[in-house]
Structure formats: structure tokens, C-alpha cells
Design an enzyme around this catalytic site. Structure first.
Site, PDB file in Angstrom:
ATOM      1  N   TYR A  33      11.088 -12.816   2.261  1.00 44.72           N
ATOM      2  CA  TYR A  33      10.436 -14.119   2.398  1.00 44.72           C
ATOM      3  C   TYR A  33      11.211 -15.247   1.732  1.00 44.72           C
ATOM      4  O   TYR A  33      11.136 -16.386   2.182  1.00 44.72           O
ATOM      5  CB  TYR A  33       9.041 -14.084   1.753  1.00 44.72           C
ATOM      6  CG  TYR A  33       8.037 -13.253   2.505  1.00 44.72           C
ATOM      7  CD1 TYR A  33       7.939 -11.874   2.310  1.00 44.72           C
ATOM      8  CD2 TYR A  33       7.166 -13.849   3.409  1.00 44.72           C
ATOM      9  CE1 TYR A  33       7.004 -11.108   3.008  1.00 44.72           C
ATOM     10  CE2 TYR A  33       6.227 -13.091   4.106  1.00 44.72           C
ATOM     11  CZ  TYR A  33       6.152 -11.725   3.902  1.00 44.72           C
ATOM     12  OH  TYR A  33       5.235 -10.977   4.590  1.00 44.72           O
TER      13      TYR A  33
ATOM     14  N   ASN B 276      11.336  -6.368   4.039  1.00 45.67           N
ATOM     15  CA  ASN B 276      10.366  -7.458   3.942  1.00 45.67           C
ATOM     16  C   ASN B 276      11.037  -8.556   3.128  1.00 45.67           C
ATOM     17  O   ASN B 276      11.336  -8.364   1.950  1.00 45.67           O
ATOM     18  CB  ASN B 276       9.103  -7.017   3.196  1.00 45.67           C
ATOM     19  CG  ASN B 276       8.266  -6.027   3.978  1.00 45.67           C
ATOM     20  OD1 ASN B 276       8.662  -5.578   5.050  1.00 45.67           O
ATOM     21  ND2 ASN B 276       7.108  -5.695   3.449  1.00 45.67           N
TER      22      ASN B 276
ATOM     23  N   GLU C 169       6.621  -1.760   0.481  1.00 42.84           N
ATOM     24  CA  GLU C 169       6.909  -2.466  -0.772  1.00 42.84           C
ATOM     25  C   GLU C 169       6.571  -1.650  -2.022  1.00 42.84           C
ATOM     26  O   GLU C 169       5.576  -1.906  -2.714  1.00 42.84           O
ATOM     27  CB  GLU C 169       6.178  -3.812  -0.809  1.00 42.84           C
ATOM     28  CG  GLU C 169       6.581  -4.714   0.344  1.00 42.84           C
ATOM     29  CD  GLU C 169       6.103  -6.148   0.191  1.00 42.84           C
ATOM     30  OE1 GLU C 169       5.317  -6.421  -0.734  1.00 42.84           O
ATOM     31  OE2 GLU C 169       6.533  -7.003   0.975  1.00 42.84           O
TER      32      GLU C 169
ATOM     33  N   GLU D  12       8.953  -7.609   7.683  1.00 42.75           N
ATOM     34  CA  GLU D  12       8.105  -8.768   7.398  1.00 42.75           C
ATOM     35  C   GLU D  12       8.973  -9.969   7.093  1.00 42.75           C
ATOM     36  O   GLU D  12      10.004  -9.850   6.425  1.00 42.75           O
ATOM     37  CB  GLU D  12       7.204  -8.545   6.169  1.00 42.75           C
ATOM     38  CG  GLU D  12       6.007  -7.683   6.415  1.00 42.75           C
ATOM     39  CD  GLU D  12       5.120  -7.553   5.179  1.00 42.75           C
ATOM     40  OE1 GLU D  12       5.028  -8.497   4.361  1.00 42.75           O
ATOM     41  OE2 GLU D  12       4.517  -6.478   5.030  1.00 42.75           O
TER      42      GLU D  12
ATOM     43  N   ARG E 236       3.181  -3.917  14.222  1.00 47.65           N
ATOM     44  CA  ARG E 236       3.258  -3.152  12.973  1.00 47.65           C
ATOM     45  C   ARG E 236       1.911  -3.275  12.265  1.00 47.65           C
ATOM     46  O   ARG E 236       1.538  -4.355  11.803  1.00 47.65           O
ATOM     47  CB  ARG E 236       4.388  -3.687  12.084  1.00 47.65           C
ATOM     48  CG  ARG E 236       4.425  -2.979  10.760  1.00 47.65           C
ATOM     49  CD  ARG E 236       5.549  -3.421   9.817  1.00 47.65           C
ATOM     50  NE  ARG E 236       5.377  -2.686   8.586  1.00 47.65           N
ATOM     51  CZ  ARG E 236       5.270  -3.227   7.369  1.00 47.65           C
ATOM     52  NH1 ARG E 236       5.398  -4.521   7.193  1.00 47.65           N
ATOM     53  NH2 ARG E 236       5.043  -2.477   6.328  1.00 47.65           N
TER      54      ARG E 236
ATOM     55  N   HIS F  83      -0.041   1.014   2.979  1.00 52.02           N
ATOM     56  CA  HIS F  83       0.136  -0.397   2.624  1.00 52.02           C
ATOM     57  C   HIS F  83      -0.867  -0.706   1.505  1.00 52.02           C
ATOM     58  O   HIS F  83      -1.797  -1.488   1.673  1.00 52.02           O
ATOM     59  CB  HIS F  83      -0.065  -1.288   3.852  1.00 52.02           C
ATOM     60  CG  HIS F  83       0.523  -2.664   3.736  1.00 52.02           C
ATOM     61  ND1 HIS F  83       1.459  -3.166   4.612  1.00 52.02           N
ATOM     62  CD2 HIS F  83       0.299  -3.662   2.849  1.00 52.02           C
ATOM     63  CE1 HIS F  83       1.780  -4.415   4.275  1.00 52.02           C
ATOM     64  NE2 HIS F  83       1.078  -4.737   3.200  1.00 52.02           N
TER      65      HIS F  83
HETATM   66  C1  BGC Z   1       3.007  -7.803   1.869  1.00 54.26           C
HETATM   67  C2  BGC Z   1       1.873  -8.382   2.668  1.00 54.26           C
HETATM   68  C3  BGC Z   1       1.559  -9.765   2.148  1.00 54.26           C
HETATM   69  C4  BGC Z   1       2.781 -10.640   2.373  1.00 54.26           C
HETATM   70  C5  BGC Z   1       2.618 -12.078   1.904  1.00 54.26           C
HETATM   71  C6  BGC Z   1       4.086  -8.773   1.536  1.00 54.26           C
HETATM   72  O1  BGC Z   1       4.361  -8.667   0.188  1.00 54.26           O
HETATM   73  O2  BGC Z   1       3.487  -6.636   2.459  1.00 54.26           O
HETATM   74  O3  BGC Z   1       0.785  -7.519   2.573  1.00 54.26           O
HETATM   75  O4  BGC Z   1       0.429 -10.322   2.738  1.00 54.26           O
HETATM   76  O5  BGC Z   1       3.875 -10.111   1.677  1.00 54.26           O
HETATM   77  O6  BGC Z   1       2.370 -12.138   0.543  1.00 54.26           O
END
Ligand code: BGC
Length: 498
Positions: A328, A326, A185, A395, A95, A140
Site C-alpha cells: 500500500y 500486499n 500478512e 492487495e 480473492r 485472514h
Molecule cells: C489487510 C486488509 C486490510 C487492508 C487495509 C491489509 O493489511 O489484509 O484486511 O483491510 O490491509 O488496511
């Protein structure tokens, strides 16, 4: 103690053997990067200036280490090496994102930069020659500066320019690119870029800028999807989605009804804001109501949230072949008694306070705490709210300061992937693939090069930008090849081979 050890052995053995705890053969694995974060060559071969070029050059002191993406990982010159890293990693797809300014230096189709087209053709062909599918993100965050000079995303005409740009991409690359993501995002593009002023173009217009920006971006997404339907889909037979980021918002006290409501409101106003329009054609009802009420209380003659016409709603509804996620981290939320945030603002519109539990392990990024069960709940929430759409995790990843024996990153991938397997097997979620962020260390926006997300180390002090495999790349490769999470697997370290 013995009993616990026995139990761990039995459960590890059982999982290794259990076909339910394997990713199916059609589940795809990939790794991600983005143009501004890796390419460099910021003004080479006719590339135009983007808002991140302008922003980092004008406000170097706003970036943690005063750095920028002028050279970054130098992937503009080293893409063949990147493809070899991907091949060794064993991924099914890469990607990457396309820099709008590299293809259209002014942002408009009056000028097409052949060198930019050539670069992406070379990258795509190199990927395919090595058995790796190109998954391309059209945007992006690196808006051409000339379009920002006309108002950027809050200007509705930017959607027209985006659709023209998308046509150029379909025409030039759509014979080989079968997976497209229009936007990465929208929350960060719009709230950080046009409300909070924390990302380029650094505009501070809380409670208005982010809504106006999002409205244009969503229209651009929907129209691009419809353009593909009308002019390209029959021949090219690809898929289009978009990558939307979200925390999982957990009720502060899971049994308390008001906290449950706060979590639901937070999910709708931070995630449903972007996904509900492409699935159902409009912003979530609760969002429409809350912004209208706050706007009236603040004395605005109409809601600060723009309105989609009936035609626009019909156009937008169903404009996805997959939903990109995405994800985290997570937080715990509750309603603020006195209201949250200054008025007007998106935060005040949610009325919700969020915090991250002190017991959750951290990373190099203040916002990123390790909460593996959050991705499971997030996936189940998506299934329940949108009719179990195909979800591609676009992501997921972990930041540290650059150590090669990155056990924390390896364990993060194991823990999160295991929760994804659970969401598929026990939650019935339609997850079609997973993308690790990131293939290599890169320019981490306002954190510059101080936080590293890569499975490969990049030496940014060396003009050659050498890449070195980290431990996590072996662990990810093991998961891809065995198609399950082996808690015991770690490579011998340091590795014998160079
Ligand atoms: C983004 C990336 C970024 C990653 C870590 C995402 O918000 O798409 O560009 O590097 O998170 O912060």
C-alpha cells in the site's frame, strides 16, 4: 507551457499505442475481501467464535466507532449480489477468505459444520457460473477462539490444527479452487496480534510473541504446501502461495551508504522474515545475527528468534508457487544512533527508524501515503533477492471517507498500476496479476467503518446493506478491459444509469 502540453499529449498518445505499455493477455486482474470484514453472520448456522468476534465484543471501545463484524456487509446472505458486482467490474478472479470457525467451529476436525461448507460451495459455484475464478485465502486473521484458549499461534500445536483444516478445504473445494493463499500478512497476525497487542488476540509480548507466532505460522504454511504436494496436487493441479505485506523502505538519503544498509536491514527484517523461509528455508542471515546479538546483550540465554531444524528448513524451502504481495505505501529509513524502540522488541532488533515524507499525499489511514514508485522498487527488490519468482499482487488500495466520486482512489489505481507495468517492462519483474483492495467498503479492523477502501459504497446504516458503484470501479474496469492505464479516462459523473 505549449511544449509541456505537447510533450504530455505525445507521451499519452505513445503509451496508448505502445504494446509494451499494455498488460499481457495472461495477466489477471481481481478484487479482494476477507471473511471477517464482509461476511457477518458471525454466529449463524453453527459458526464458532473467532478471536475477532471475542475481541470486538469484549473491547468494543478499542474499535474507532465501537463497531464489529457481526453483520459487516452481510455477504453471508448477499454473496450473489457480490458476484454480480465482480462481474460488472470485469475481474478475472475474486480473492476471498474462508472463515476457519465457519467450517470448523472448534478449530478442530472433531466437528465439521456442513452449513459452512455449503456457504463456500455456493460462493465458489456462483463465481464459476459467472466466469470468475475463486482465489481463496485460508487464514485472514480470524483464528477460532478455542485454539486461542490453548495459546493461539505461539503454540506449535496450532500448526497441526491448521494442516487438518487445510486438508478439509482441499477435500471440499480443491476440485474448483485452483489458487490458494495459506496466510494473509503474517506481520499483522503475529506482530500486531502477539507482540504489540493492537490486533486480536491483543497480546502484548514484544520481541518474543511475534517471533514465536511467526515460527508456527511458517511451519503451518510449509506443511500445508507439502500436504498439497503429497495428496492433492496431481489431481487438483492448483497453486499455493501466501500473501505477505510490506512497505517499500527507501534509504533516507539514497546516496548515503548507512541509509542504504538501513533500508536493506529493514526489508530483510520486515519482509525477508516471512519470505526467505519459504524461498530459501530459513530466516535471513542478517535477522538471525541481529536478534541473537540483541538477545545476548539483553541477558537471554539464547536468541529470542526460534530456530528451524535442518529437516524443517528442507521442508520449508521452495514452498510457493507464487509470492503474494500486499503493498500500500512506503517510508524512508535510517539507522537510529541510540537504537530504535524499547528492548526487547522487533523494532529494536531492526534498529531502524522510518518516517513518511510530508510531501507524500495522504489518505484516510495515517499509515497510507501515496507513493506509486515504491511498488516498482519493491517488485525489483523481490526479483533481485529471490530469483524473480512469480508475484501476484494480492492487495493494493486506498482509503477515504466514502465519497462516490472517489477520484483519489481511481488515480491511486492508475498510478500504482502504471508503476507495475514499468516494473514488468523495464525491470523484468515476473508479476502475474493484480488484486484491488477492496471490492467494497468493509470492516477496517480497529478503524471500524470509519475508513473505506471499497470500489463500491456500502451503507452500513441500512439493514439491507445496499452497495453502490463508485467512480473508481469504472476506472478499474476500463484498465481491465483496455489492459492499459488511460490517464484521460474517467466516466461521466454522476453516471446516467442507476
Ligand atoms: C489487510 C486488509 C486490510 C487492508 C487495509 C491489509 O493489511 O489484509 O484486511 O483491510 O490491509 O488496511
Amino acid at each position: 507551457m505549449k511544449a509541456i502540453i505537447l510533450l504530455i499529449c505525445v507521451s499519452t498518445f505513445a503509451l496508448a499505442d505502445d504494446p509494451d505499455y499494455h498488460f499481457s493477455d495472461d495477466f489477471v486482474f481481481g478484487a479482494a475481501t476477507a471473511a471477517y470484514q464482509v461476511e457477518g453472520g458471525w454466529d449463524e448456522d453453527g459458526k464458532g467464535e473467532s478471536i475477532w468476534d471475542r475481541g470486538t465484543h469484549e473491547h468494543a471501545d478499542w474499535v474507532a466507532d465501537n463497531s464489529n463484524g457481526d453483520v459487516a456487509c452481510d455477504s453471508y446472505h448477499k454473496y450473489k449480489e457480490d458476484v454480480q458486482l465482480l462481474k460488472t467490474l470485469g475481474v478475472d478472479f475474486y480473492r476471498f477468505s474462508i472463515s476457519w470457525s465457519r467450517v470448523l467451529p472448534t478449530g478442530k476436525i472433531d466437528q465439521i459444520n456442513q452449513a459452512g461448507i455449503d456457504y463456500y460451495n455456493n460462493l465458489i459455484n456462483e463465481l464459476l457460473d459467472n466466469g470468475i475464478e475463486p482465489y481463496a485465502t485460508m487464514f485472514h486473521w480470524d483464528l477460532p477462539q478455542p485454539l486461542q484458549d490453548e495459546g493461539g499461534w505461539p503454540n506449535r500445536a496450532t500448526a497441526d490444527y491448521f494442516v487438518d483444516y487445510a486438508r478439509v478445504l482441499f477435500e471440499n473445494f480443491g476440485d474448483r479452487v485452483k489458487h490458494w493463499m495459506t496466510f494473509n500478512e503474517i506481520m499483522q497476525i503475529c506482530e500486531a496480534g502477539y507482540s504489540g497487542g493492537s490486533f486480536a488476540p491483543y497480546i502484548s509480548n514484544p520481541g518474543i510473541g511475534g517471533y514465536e507466532c511467526t515460527h508456527t505460522v511458517l511451519l503451518a504454511h510449509g506443511r500445508t504446501y507439502r500436504l498439497y504436494d503429497s495428496d492433492f496436487r496431481a489431481d487438483q493441479k492448483g497453486q499455493i502461495g501466501l500473501a505477505i505485506d510490506s512497505y517499500w523502505h527507501e534509504p533516507n538519503y539514497p546516496d548515503r551508504e548507512t541509509d542504504q544498509q538501513a533500508a536493506e536491514v529493514d526489508m530483510e527484517l520486515n519482509y525477508g522474515w516471512f519470505v526467505n523461509p519459504v524461498v530459501n528455508g530459513n530466516y535471513p542471515d542478517v535477522m538471525i545475527e541481529r536478534v541473537a546479538k540483541n538477545s545476548a546483550d539483553e541477558g537471554y540465554p539464547q536468541s529470542r528468534l526460534p530456530v528451524f531444524t535442518d529437516e524443517e528448513q528442507a521442508m520449508l524451502k521452495g514452498t510457493f508457487d507464487f509470492i503474494g504481495l500486499n503493498h500500500y505505501s512506503s517510508d524512508k529509513v535510517y539507522f537510529a544512533d541510540e537504537g530504535a524502540g524499547d528492548h526487547p522488541s522487533h523494532w529494536a532488533d531492526t534498529g531502524v527508524i522510518g518516517y513518511q515524507d510530508a510531501s507524500w499525499p495522504g489518505s484516510a489511514s495515517s499509515w497510507l501515503k501515496v507513493v506509486p514508485w515504491g511498488i516498482n522498487k519493491m517488485l525489483v527488490w523481490i526479483k533481485d533477492h529471490y530469483g524473480n519468482p512469480p508475484v501476484l499482487i494480492t492487495e493494493n488500495g486506498f482509503s477515504d471517507y466514502g465519497q462516490l466520486d472517489d477520484y483519489d482512489r481511481a488515480n491511486y489505481y492508475k498510478d500504482y498500476l502504471y508503476e507495475i507495468l514499468k516494473a514488468i517492462n523495464e525491470g523484468g519483474c515476473n508479476v502475474v496479476g493484480y488484486t484491488a483492495w477492496s471490492l467494497m467498503d468493509n470492516f477496517e479492523w480497529m478503524a471500524g467503518y470509519t475508513q473505506r477502501f471499497g470500489m463500491h459504497y456500502v451503507d452500513f446504516n441500512d439493514p439491507e446493506r445496499p452497495r453502490t458503484r463508485k467512480l473508481s470501479s469504472y476506472v478499474y474496469n476500463n484498465i481491465i478491459t483496455t489492459r492499459h492505464v488511460d490517464w484521460d479516462y474517467y466516466p461521466d459523473w454522476p453516471p446516467a444509469e442507476k
